[in-house]
Structures are given as structure tokens and as C-alpha cells.
Write a protein that holds these residues in place. Structure first.
Motif, PDB file in Angstrom:
ATOM      1  N   PHE A 137       8.805  -5.145   2.221  1.00  0.00           N
ATOM      2  CA  PHE A 137       7.740  -4.245   1.817  1.00  0.00           C
ATOM      3  C   PHE A 137       6.637  -5.026   1.115  1.00  0.00           C
ATOM      4  O   PHE A 137       6.852  -6.110   0.573  1.00  0.00           O
ATOM      5  CB  PHE A 137       8.269  -3.139   0.900  1.00  0.00           C
ATOM      6  N   THR A 138       5.445  -4.457   1.156  1.00  0.00           N
ATOM      7  CA  THR A 138       4.296  -5.015   0.467  1.00  0.00           C
ATOM      8  C   THR A 138       4.046  -4.224  -0.808  1.00  0.00           C
ATOM      9  O   THR A 138       4.102  -2.987  -0.790  1.00  0.00           O
ATOM     10  CB  THR A 138       3.044  -4.966   1.366  1.00  0.00           C
ATOM     11  N   ALA A 139       3.819  -4.914  -1.899  1.00  0.00           N
ATOM     12  CA  ALA A 139       3.571  -4.243  -3.175  1.00  0.00           C
ATOM     13  C   ALA A 139       2.437  -3.234  -3.025  1.00  0.00           C
ATOM     14  O   ALA A 139       1.431  -3.493  -2.375  1.00  0.00           O
ATOM     15  CB  ALA A 139       3.222  -5.262  -4.252  1.00  0.00           C
ATOM     16  N   GLY A 140       2.637  -2.058  -3.606  1.00  0.00           N
ATOM     17  CA  GLY A 140       1.636  -1.007  -3.538  1.00  0.00           C
ATOM     18  C   GLY A 140       1.860  -0.002  -2.437  1.00  0.00           C
ATOM     19  O   GLY A 140       1.117   0.992  -2.347  1.00  0.00           O
ATOM     20  N   THR A 141       2.888  -0.223  -1.603  1.00  0.00           N
ATOM     21  CA  THR A 141       3.189   0.738  -0.539  1.00  0.00           C
ATOM     22  C   THR A 141       3.591   2.075  -1.157  1.00  0.00           C
ATOM     23  O   THR A 141       4.485   2.133  -2.004  1.00  0.00           O
ATOM     24  CB  THR A 141       4.330   0.225   0.358  1.00  0.00           C
ATOM     25  N   THR A 142       2.941   3.142  -0.727  1.00  0.00           N
ATOM     26  CA  THR A 142       3.239   4.481  -1.257  1.00  0.00           C
ATOM     27  C   THR A 142       4.513   5.005  -0.604  1.00  0.00           C
ATOM     28  O   THR A 142       4.650   4.975   0.620  1.00  0.00           O
ATOM     29  CB  THR A 142       2.077   5.441  -0.975  1.00  0.00           C
ATOM     30  N   GLN A 143       5.445   5.493  -1.438  1.00  0.00           N
ATOM     31  CA  GLN A 143       6.718   5.999  -0.929  1.00  0.00           C
ATOM     32  C   GLN A 143       7.104   7.258  -1.692  1.00  0.00           C
ATOM     33  O   GLN A 143       6.991   7.300  -2.911  1.00  0.00           O
ATOM     34  CB  GLN A 143       7.822   4.942  -1.081  1.00  0.00           C
ATOM     35  N   ALA A 144       7.567   8.268  -0.963  1.00  0.00           N
ATOM     36  CA  ALA A 144       7.988   9.524  -1.582  1.00  0.00           C
ATOM     37  C   ALA A 144       9.498   9.623  -1.705  1.00  0.00           C
ATOM     38  O   ALA A 144      10.007  10.376  -2.539  1.00  0.00           O
ATOM     39  CB  ALA A 144       7.455  10.706  -0.770  1.00  0.00           C
ATOM     40  N   THR A 145      10.234   8.877  -0.880  1.00  0.00           N
ATOM     41  CA  THR A 145      11.694   8.951  -0.864  1.00  0.00           C
ATOM     42  C   THR A 145      12.273   7.961  -1.876  1.00  0.00           C
ATOM     43  O   THR A 145      11.842   6.804  -1.923  1.00  0.00           O
ATOM     44  CB  THR A 145      12.227   8.632   0.538  1.00  0.00           C
ATOM     45  N   PRO A 146      13.248   8.365  -2.709  1.00  0.00           N
ATOM     46  CA  PRO A 146      13.863   7.423  -3.653  1.00  0.00           C
ATOM     47  C   PRO A 146      14.417   6.192  -2.939  1.00  0.00           C
ATOM     48  O   PRO A 146      14.934   6.285  -1.818  1.00  0.00           O
ATOM     49  CB  PRO A 146      14.987   8.253  -4.292  1.00  0.00           C
ATOM     50  N   ALA A 147      14.292   5.042  -3.584  1.00  0.00           N
ATOM     51  CA  ALA A 147      14.712   3.791  -2.949  1.00  0.00           C
ATOM     52  C   ALA A 147      14.968   2.735  -4.000  1.00  0.00           C
ATOM     53  O   ALA A 147      14.697   2.920  -5.192  1.00  0.00           O
ATOM     54  CB  ALA A 147      13.649   3.314  -1.956  1.00  0.00           C
ATOM     55  N   GLY A 148      15.494   1.592  -3.533  1.00  0.00           N
ATOM     56  CA  GLY A 148      15.640   0.406  -4.364  1.00  0.00           C
ATOM     57  C   GLY A 148      14.714  -0.679  -3.867  1.00  0.00           C
ATOM     58  O   GLY A 148      14.426  -0.762  -2.665  1.00  0.00           O
ATOM     59  N   GLY A 202       9.845  -1.341   5.713  1.00  0.00           N
ATOM     60  CA  GLY A 202       9.223  -1.610   4.432  1.00  0.00           C
ATOM     61  C   GLY A 202       8.806  -0.386   3.662  1.00  0.00           C
ATOM     62  O   GLY A 202       7.960  -0.464   2.768  1.00  0.00           O
ATOM     63  N   SER A 203       9.373   0.757   3.996  1.00  0.00           N
ATOM     64  CA  SER A 203       9.076   2.002   3.283  1.00  0.00           C
ATOM     65  C   SER A 203      10.317   2.872   3.318  1.00  0.00           C
ATOM     66  O   SER A 203      10.945   3.025   4.372  1.00  0.00           O
ATOM     67  CB  SER A 203       7.905   2.744   3.934  1.00  0.00           C
ATOM     68  N   SER A 204      10.649   3.447   2.175  1.00  0.00           N
ATOM     69  CA  SER A 204      11.802   4.347   2.143  1.00  0.00           C
ATOM     70  C   SER A 204      11.538   5.638   2.898  1.00  0.00           C
ATOM     71  O   SER A 204      12.462   6.407   3.162  1.00  0.00           O
ATOM     72  CB  SER A 204      12.171   4.667   0.691  1.00  0.00           C
ATOM     73  N   PRO A 209       9.112  14.026   5.982  1.00  0.00           N
ATOM     74  CA  PRO A 209       7.999  14.987   6.029  1.00  0.00           C
ATOM     75  C   PRO A 209       6.971  14.765   4.924  1.00  0.00           C
ATOM     76  O   PRO A 209       5.814  15.158   5.063  1.00  0.00           O
ATOM     77  CB  PRO A 209       8.708  16.339   5.863  1.00  0.00           C
ATOM     78  N   ASN A 210       7.395  14.116   3.819  1.00  0.00           N
ATOM     79  CA  ASN A 210       6.490  13.896   2.689  1.00  0.00           C
ATOM     80  C   ASN A 210       5.798  12.538   2.738  1.00  0.00           C
ATOM     81  O   ASN A 210       5.124  12.152   1.783  1.00  0.00           O
ATOM     82  CB  ASN A 210       7.268  14.013   1.374  1.00  0.00           C
ATOM     83  N   ALA A 211       5.981  11.796   3.842  1.00  0.00           N
ATOM     84  CA  ALA A 211       5.405  10.460   3.934  1.00  0.00           C
ATOM     85  C   ALA A 211       3.879  10.516   3.945  1.00  0.00           C
ATOM     86  O   ALA A 211       3.275  11.398   4.571  1.00  0.00           O
ATOM     87  CB  ALA A 211       5.913   9.755   5.185  1.00  0.00           C
ATOM     88  N   THR A 212       3.282   9.555   3.259  1.00  0.00           N
ATOM     89  CA  THR A 212       1.824   9.451   3.241  1.00  0.00           C
ATOM     90  C   THR A 212       1.348   8.708   4.480  1.00  0.00           C
ATOM     91  O   THR A 212       1.857   7.614   4.779  1.00  0.00           O
ATOM     92  CB  THR A 212       1.358   8.696   1.986  1.00  0.00           C
ATOM     93  N   PRO A 213       0.412   9.265   5.243  1.00  0.00           N
ATOM     94  CA  PRO A 213      -0.089   8.552   6.431  1.00  0.00           C
ATOM     95  C   PRO A 213      -0.649   7.182   6.059  1.00  0.00           C
ATOM     96  O   PRO A 213      -1.272   6.991   5.009  1.00  0.00           O
ATOM     97  CB  PRO A 213      -1.178   9.480   6.964  1.00  0.00           C
ATOM     98  N   GLY A 214      -0.421   6.209   6.943  1.00  0.00           N
ATOM     99  CA  GLY A 214      -0.909   4.857   6.703  1.00  0.00           C
ATOM    100  C   GLY A 214      -0.037   3.839   7.395  1.00  0.00           C
ATOM    101  O   GLY A 214       0.887   4.179   8.145  1.00  0.00           O
ATOM    102  N   SER A 215      -0.294   2.574   7.115  1.00  0.00           N
ATOM    103  CA  SER A 215       0.426   1.475   7.764  1.00  0.00           C
ATOM    104  C   SER A 215       1.523   0.943   6.853  1.00  0.00           C
ATOM    105  O   SER A 215       1.363   0.878   5.637  1.00  0.00           O
ATOM    106  CB  SER A 215      -0.547   0.347   8.107  1.00  0.00           C
ATOM    107  N   VAL A 216       2.634   0.548   7.485  1.00  0.00           N
ATOM    108  CA  VAL A 216       3.731  -0.094   6.761  1.00  0.00           C
ATOM    109  C   VAL A 216       4.173  -1.317   7.541  1.00  0.00           C
ATOM    110  O   VAL A 216       3.813  -1.507   8.704  1.00  0.00           O
ATOM    111  CB  VAL A 216       4.925   0.874   6.548  1.00  0.00           C
ATOM    112  N   ASN A 217       4.961  -2.163   6.880  1.00  0.00           N
ATOM    113  CA  ASN A 217       5.441  -3.388   7.519  1.00  0.00           C
ATOM    114  C   ASN A 217       6.463  -3.073   8.598  1.00  0.00           C
ATOM    115  O   ASN A 217       7.230  -2.105   8.488  1.00  0.00           O
ATOM    116  CB  ASN A 217       6.083  -4.321   6.496  1.00  0.00           C
ATOM    117  N   LEU A 218       6.511  -3.936   9.600  1.00  0.00           N
ATOM    118  CA  LEU A 218       7.569  -3.911  10.614  1.00  0.00           C
ATOM    119  C   LEU A 218       8.387  -5.179  10.447  1.00  0.00           C
ATOM    120  O   LEU A 218       7.823  -6.282  10.362  1.00  0.00           O
ATOM    121  CB  LEU A 218       6.970  -3.856  12.023  1.00  0.00           C
TER     122      LEU A 218
END
Length: 844
Positions: A99-110, A591-593, A616-625
Motif C-alpha cells: 500500500f501507499t501511504a495516504g490510501t483511503t480505506q473504510a474497512t478495518p485492517a492492519g 493495497g487497500s483493505s 460498498p463503502n470504498a472511496t473511488p480512486g486508484s490503488v496499488n496492484l
């Protein structure tokens, strides 16, 4: 190490109390009985009850020698697998990619990040963000919104390179903190590095399994384990944060901590006989933390609840001599109550933080492993209070509790090469091996060190030669020879296990397929045996045999589709180049929960498919693959797009339900759930499975009933729903079709209705759906009648009925009896549907 807890608000009271154990605790009331709300992940907020651990794409800044970031990622993946493997825990743990720092995530994660840590700090982790407390049927708890593991960005310092056993156990330990566990005094992985006694082959001990299972219990946990409960007091007052520990010979210890009134519940005990003792925690080494460097529990105002004063260590019912202790019986599903302690106060903890060592040539091994076949052995111990002025502390005695070792008369002395250490001379009997508990006694106190000694009956494995080779099909292999290489040995290339292709125990030779690597990578090779020993005991990692991967092109991967809307679940196809995909070694991460891989299947060396779900609560945008195959890592920033939710688009759930409640296999009726499954005119889509049309029997916007086409093989198949020119696909995992029991008979004829069978009779069972090869391998077949297992005597074909065989058994002398006893046939994971027969009681 761990981060400090923050105060949480909105606590709810419950009618029953929860045990303190060694979780992160918030008390919801101020007087006994205390009601504890532990910090933990909310399973209802996690996809498939799974928490993902995401790793910072920055990675460490410095590596030692041939160490690498892919090796670090492999250790983190295996640490997640260790916690994921606990069967009595309802929480699943997975690796979620970079993951890249600053990635917006709604689902709890580590999250795993790499920072500059203070000297001597191996890492630290724990809950970092929390939500308001909630109350469920299991009691109140504080949901963890995010947990962080911080590892050193400089891997040239202790605990060593990423492929070392010490680094792996550090990651497992910190991940335990992130899941909600604190330190324990039982030498398990959640003990500090000083007293820890677990190994790569057994990273979690009994205490770790009990602790995570208590926090996230399955329905079977309480029914299969027992509990000891009581109170610890001193001079009439309950003691807070006293460590109550249960010992059983041949097993790891299990412990808990007392509540502010001194009460405790020691849960998760395997049925058996236990010795119970209570011991004070050592003082904190870090400012702001409680004893043993735990985060103190918080009261309803968010203020720390301080620990009680130190006290003497005693075994139940109040003795310092374990031979005078009362064994406490534990039975499954029951509580042994009122096991109390009354202890005398002490000014300080006399002996604490003990480490044990042994030596092979010039290699130091911690904790101590000693070979009983030598007859004698030397154990060296280090710890506060063991040595004074270059001699054993006045009155110090050492004993081994259980196991095969005893301390030789006069065998407690200063270690000649380091007088601040203690030397203990041991003698071994002819029998016994495994972990043994140590007891260090003084005139007025004692210290118990669970699993401080590992007794083994063979030398550690050693590698004599490493020879690259080729298999008959041209695949690269490696031939290892040496000593101590047997049928139970596992071979690691850096931090990943190799695939065992063949073994020759007599020649002590193993042929392996190395895990996929990167061009030019030099991987250290280590052999691990189940007794906890490994080849680094005699061949340190810096001089270990190694294997160098050949030069080649860099790995590359593409996925399709590379975008999904929020709330969708879909099949994604992964195509690799310069990557030979291997089942169990190939992973996909985003890279996103909020984007989770439900399951992945390797179809060929260059193709894999996976079910991917977007929250369903994910914020639209790009994440790492991220695509990982062994040590091969392909990462692409902005490689996957989360699109805005489409309220009209169909939503498929890949977890189908069988109409008969049995299984999902070819020919069965199933129910597909989701949303918007009918088009705007109310018509159902066309459904195919692996390209074959599936017959729909009923359709509604949220559910469609259809039949999986018969004749499809077990394994992954593609379910596709087509709406005009648009199609949606998910992967189904078809189970093998169940075996079919058509008739059961004894010597007198068919069994059924009013004609029962009896214990001791011969029984013939007509079983359909068996292949010729399965029938020939019937030695693995088992027949269960009312829970009583029977070995199959013979399997013979039925003339004129293909795939149908007569399975013969001899009934056991004792059977459950009744008018409807279920009979089930099992073979290599395949089950028959239950066939009900009457079983009569024994004849008068």
C-alpha cells in the motif's frame, strides 16, 4: 513492544464479565464483578471475517548481505498464515499486498511500516485506531479500526536478516499485538524476545492459541476446552495483574491475568491434569507501561488501572514445592471453580526475565536445546537475580519440572566464560523429549520459566552439499545431502519453503523444487526439523549453503478487468510473464483493505483467476496492484481502479448455497444471492457454468435458483451471468460429487424399516459414485455409524452397475442404537449423504 491504548467512549454494560487474559482491556464499571471490554476486530465489519495486513511499498532502507524486500514480504505472509491457521479462532488473517501511504480505506485492517526504531527495539505493534465500544451476544468490546506493526527500516541489526528465524518470530509476535494480544509470561510467541521459546516449525504455542481463540472464539472453542477460575489475594485484598499459569507435562503453559479484584478465569485449557501457580509480573522497562511492558487496562474514565504490588510465587494450594502442589483436573466444557491463592507481599520480583542458552561448537542457541542421548548437558541461563558477585544467588536452586532431565548434584555454578551467567549441569534419562519447564528457587521465593529447556533425541540437521539439477521435464531442482534429513524435514530458501519432490532417508538426500525467485538472487538454505532444531544450529546463516537463481527477465503481470465499482464482486484473471505461477505461492493484492481477494486459483504457470470483492463503502480512486509468486514481486502503482458504485448493476455473491444444504457440486440445485439480479423488465439473465447453460428454476431480484450442469469436474469453474451484451462472472469451487448409498444389508437381508442391524454383525453397503482407482485405494475409506468409526474390510464391484461397489465392514462390538442412526462413508475428503438405518441394542 506495543503502542499505547487510547481511551474509548460509549461503553455498554453486559450481564456477564469477560476475563482480562492479556488483551487490551477497558473496564466498563468500577467494582466487582468487573466487566471487561477487550480491543479486537469486529468480525461483522470484515469481509469473510478476514483482516488483511498491508505492507508499505517503501519497504526497509537497508538490508544485510543478500537479504531483500521480497524475502521480507514472504515472512509477513507466513506470519499471517500462522495466525490464520488457528482452528478455534473465528478470525481469518491474510496478506493484502503493498500500500501507499495516504490510501483511503473504510474497512478495518492492519498495516506494516518500516521506521527507524530505538536501539534494541525489534519492532512494536498494536491497535492504532479504535471505534466506540459495542455490545454483542459475547459481551462488550472496543472495535479496532486500524492496527499498525512497525519494523526496523535497518535490517542489518538485530533480529537479523529477514530470512532468520528471529525475524520471523518477531513479525508473528507483533502481528499478535496488532490482533489484540499483549505480553504473556509463558515463553510463547507473545512472550518478549528474552523469554520466548517458540520456533519456526511451531511459531504459536498453547498459550497463543488460547488467547486468540478467547478473543475470537469459534462455537467449538468453549465446548472442547476447559476453564479454571478463582481469586488471588494478599493480606485479604485482591491482587490486580497477577499472572496465573497452568502447567502440564509435555505441553506449553497457558496463562491469564487477574482483574482488579483479584479474580481470574483461565480458559482454553486442553482437558487433563494441571499444576497451577501464580507469579508477579516483572517491572516495566518502558516508561508509561505497566509491569511486563503491558498496556494497563483503562477504567470507564479512560484512566489506567494500576497493578498491585509484587508478591511471592506459589503453586496451588500455597506451596513453593511443586511436588506438594495439588493437580487440578480440567474437563471440556466445564469450569473448575474456587481455585484461590493467598500470597505474601514482596518488595520486588527477585528473579525475572530469564533466558536460556545451549552451545554447539561456536554457535549459541536460544532457548536451550540439549540432546538427551549424550547423557549429560550444559544449560546456561541469564536473568535478573540469578547471579550475585560472580556466584549463584544465595540459596539458589534449579529444578526441571517434568521431562527427561534432572540437575546434577552441585551442578548449579557460575558460567566460567561469563560469570554474570549461570551454568546448570544436567543429566538425562532414557526416555522423554520436548519442552521442559524450569524452576529457579530462592529461600523465600521462586521463578518458573515454562519451556525453558527443549530436550531432543537427535542432532540438528546439517547440509553437506547443494547441487542444482533438472527434473525429467526440464524444471529446475536442487539436490541436498547431509545429516538429520528425514521424512519430516522442511527446506527453506531464504524465507520460503521449497517443494519436496523426493526423499531418500537412508542416503539422507532430499530433492526439492526451489520457490520461484528473481534473477541473481542468492538464497540461504536452511533445513528445519519438527523438534524445533534447524541447520543454523551448526551452520550459521552468514555461512549457510546457498542457491543462486539464474539471470532472466523481470516478472510482469496484467489483470482483467482492472477496475470494479464499489460493492461489486467479480472474477479477475491474472496473466503472468516471467513468472511460473504455483498454487499456494501465488498471491494477488490491491493495497487497500476495501479490495479483498476472496480466493485465488492457479490454472496454469501463466494464468490464475480470483474472486475479488470491493467494499460498498470504498472511496473511488486508484490503488496499488501487487502480484507475488514466491520471491517474484510485480507491483504497479495505480494498477487498479475503484469506480463509483452503480446502484443498477447486478451484484453477485460467489458464496452459493446448496438447495439441499449439502454441498456445491455438478448436478446439484444451488441458490445465487446478490442484488439487481433481474433486469429492468424483471427478466432473469442467461446463466452458464464453464460455458454450459444452467437451468433456472426460480428468479427474484436478490436470489436465483438454478442447477449446476451435470458432468462438470470438481475444482474451479466460471459462473457467468449475461444481460444482453454485458456479462458478469465469478469463480465457483465445485466439490466432488458425494458418494451415494443405495442399500445396506446384513446376513439376513436388507437393513431398514423394522429390520435393524446389531453390533458385531457383518454389514454390506452399496456405494455409488466410486471410480475404479478410488475403489482400489479403499484402505483410506472409513464408515461412520452414529459417530462410531469402522475400518473397511473389502470393496468389490457390483456386476452390471458401473461405479457402484459393495463395501463390507464388521460392526464394532459397541454401537449407538436407535431407529434412525446415520451411516456415512468417507474417502479422501469425499462424503456420502447420510443413510439412516435402525440399530438394535445388544441381544439379551
Amino acid at each position: 513492544m506495543k503502542v499505547l491504548s487510547l481511551a474509548a467512549t460509549g461503553f455498554l454494560l453486559a450481564c456477564s464479565s469477560a476475563p482480562a487474559y492479556y488483551h487490551f482491556i477497558h473496564y466498563t464499571n468500577r467494582s466487582a464483578p468487573f466487566i471487561a471490554a477487550p480491543e479486537k476486530f469486529d468480525l461483522n465489519a470484515l469481509p469473510n471475517k478476514t483482516v488483511s495486513f498491508l505492507v508499505s511499498d517503501l519497504g526497509p532502507a537497508q538490508f544485510a548481505g543478500s537479504d531483500s524486500f521480497p524475502s521480507v514480504l514472504a515472512q509477513i505472509r507466513q506470519a499471517a498464515e500462522a495466525w490464520n491457521s488457528v482452528e478455534t479462532s473465528d478470525l481469518r488473517v491474510a496478506f493484502g499486498g503493498l500500500f501507499t501511504a495516504g490510501t483511503t480505506q473504510a474497512t478495518p485492517a492492519g498495516e506494516v511500516v518500516f521506521e527507524e526504531l530505538p536501539p534494541g527495539v525489534l519492532g512494536y505493534g498494536g491497535p492504532a485506531a479504535r471505534l466506540d465500544a459495542v455490545n454483542r451476544e459475547t459481551g462488550p468490546f472496543v472495535p479496532i479500526a486500524k492496527a499498525i506493526i512497525r519494523l526496523n527500516r535497518d535490517l542489518t541489526v538485530r533480529p537479523g536478516p529477514s530470512f532468520s528465524e528471529g525475524f520471523f518470530l518477531t513479525v508473528v509476535h507483533e502481528m499478535g499485538h496488532a490482533l489484540g494480544l499483549q505480553h504473556t509470561m509463558t515463553s510463547s510467541v507473545m512472550s518478549t524476545d528474552v523469554t520466548r521459546a517458540t520456533t519456526r516449525t511451531k511459531p504459536l504455542d498453547t498459550d497463543d492459541i488460547a488467547a486468540i481463540s478467547l478473543l475470537y472464539p469459534t462455537r467449538s472453542f468453549a465446548a472442547t476446552t476447559g476453564t479454571i477460575a478463582g481469586r488471588v489475594n494478599s493480606e485479604g485484598l485482591g491482587l490486580h495483574l497477577a499472572s496465573v499459569v497452568a502447567l502440564r507435562t509435555g505441553y506449553g503453559a497457558v496463562s491469564t491475568l487477574t482483574a482488579p479484584d483479584g479474580s481470574y478465569r483461565l480458559e482454553g485449557l486442553i482437558p487433563g491434569q494441571y499444576l497451577l501457580y501464580v507469579q508477579a509480573l516483572p517491572p516495566a522497562r518502558q516508561p508509561g507501561l505497566g509491569p511486563a511492558d503491558i498496556v494497563l487496562p483503562l477504567d470507564p474514565d479512560g484512566q489506567p488501572v494500576q497493578a498491585s504490588q509484587p508478591f511471592e510465587t506459589v503453586f496451588f494450594p500455597g506451596t513453593r514445592d511443586p511436588q506438594q502442589a495439588f493437580p487440578i483436573p480440567v474437563t471440556a466444557g466445564a469450569t473448575t471453580a474456587d481455585i484461590g491463592f493467598s500470597v505474601a507481599p514482596r518488595d520486588a520480583v527477585a528473579v525475572q526475565r530469564v533466558s536460556t542458552f545451549s552451545f554447539l561448537d561456536q554457535v549459541t542457541i536460544r532457548p536451550a536445546f540439549l540432546n538427551a542421548n549424550s547423557g549429560t548437558g550444559l544449560l546456561v541461563a541469564s536473568g535478573v537475580g540469578l547471579v550475585q558477585n560472580g556466584a549463584p544467588a544465595p540459596g539458589l536452586g534449579v529444578r526441571v519440572l517434568g521431562g527427561a532431565a534432572v540437575v546434577r548434584p552441585g551442578g548449579v555454578r557460575p558460567y566460567q566464560f561469563a560469570p554474570s551467567f549461570l551454568a546448570v549441569d544436567l543429566e538425562f534419562g532414557l526416555f522423554g523429549s520436548g519442552p521442559s519447564h524450569l524452576l529457579f528457587s530462592l529461600a523465600q521465593d521462586l521463578y518458573v520459566h515454562p519451556s525453558g529447556l527443549h530436550v531432543v533425541r537427535r542432532p540438528p540437521p546439517a547440509i553437506a552439499s547443494v547441487t542444482p539439477s533438472l527434473s525429467p521435464n526440464g524444471a529446475r531442482t536442487v539436490v541436498l545431502t547431509g545429516t538429520g534429513l528425514d521424512s519430516d524435514s522442511t527446506v527453506y530458501f531464504d524465507s520460503l519453503p521449497a517443494t519436496i519432490l523426493s526423499r531418500n532417508e537412508a542416503a539422507e538426500r532430499i530433492v526439492v523444487a526451489p520457490p520461484p525467485g528473481v534473477p541473481g538472487q542468492r538464497a540461504a538454505i536452511t533445513v528445519f526439523n519438527p523438534d524445533g532444531q534447524n541447520s543454523a544450529f551448526v551452520q550459521p546463516l552468514e555461512s549457510a549453503p546457498s542457491y543462486t537463481y539464474e539471470d532472466g527477465a523481470a516478472p510482469f503481470a496484467t489483470i482483467a478487468p482492472a477496475a470494479l465499482p464499489a460493492g461489486a464482486e467479480s472474477m479477475i484473471e491474472i496473466t503472468g510473464a516471467n513468472m511460473a505461477f504455483i498454487a499456494g505461492r501465488t498471491l494477488l493484492g490491491f493495497g487497500s483493505s476495501d479490495v479483498t481477494v476472496q480466493r485465488l486459483w492457479v490454472i496454469s504457470p501463466t494464468r490464475a483467476i480470483a474472486n475479488v470483492r470491493v467494499s460498498p463503502n470504498a472511496t473511488p480512486g486508484s490503488v496499488n496492484l501487487t502480484v507475488i509468486n514466491g520471491f517474484q514481486v510485480f507491483s504497479q502503482a495505480f494498477g487498479f481502479q475503484i469506480q463509483p458504485a452503480d446502484p443498477r448493476a447486478p451484484v453477485l455473491n460467489s458464496q452459493l448455497a446448496a438447495a439441499d444444504g449439502q454441498g456445491i457440486y455438478a448436478g446439484t440445485q444451488v441458490l445465487l444471492s446478490g442484488a439487481n439480479l433481474l433486469n429492468e423488465s424483471g427478466r432473469a439473465p442467461a446463466i452458464t457454468v464453464n460455458g454450459r447453460p444452467a437451468g433456472i428454476s426460480a428468479a427474484a431480484p436478490s436470489q436465483i435458483a438454478f442447477q449446476i450442469p451435470p458432468g462438470l469436474p470438481s475444482g474451479p469453474v466460471i459462473l457467468r451471468l449475461t444481460y444482453g451484451d454485458v456479462s458478469y462472472a465469478v469463480v465457483l469451487a465445485l466439490q466432488p460429487a458425494p458418494l451415494l448409498i443405495s442399500a445396506v444389508s446384513n446376513a439376513g437381508g436388507a437393513v431398514g424399516g423394522l429390520r435393524p442391524t446389531r453390533a458385531g454383525e457383518r454389514l454390506d453397503i452399496m456405494v455409488g459414485g466410486l471410480s475404479e482407482s478410488e475403489a482400489a485405494a479403499f484402505t483410506g475409506m472409513r464408515v461412520t455409524i452414529g459417530g462410531a468409526e469402522h475400518t473397511v474390510a473389502s470393496v468389490v464391484p457390483t456386476p452390471g452397475q458401473p461405479f457402484t461397489y459393495q463395501v463390507r465392514i464388521q460392526l464394532e462390538p459397541v454401537l449407538p442404537f436407535g431407529s434412525a442412526i446415520p451411516l456415512i462413508v468417507r474417502l479422501d475428503g469425499r462424503l456420502s449423504l447420510p443413510f439412516v438405518i435402525p440399530v438394535a441394542g445388544a441381544a439379551a
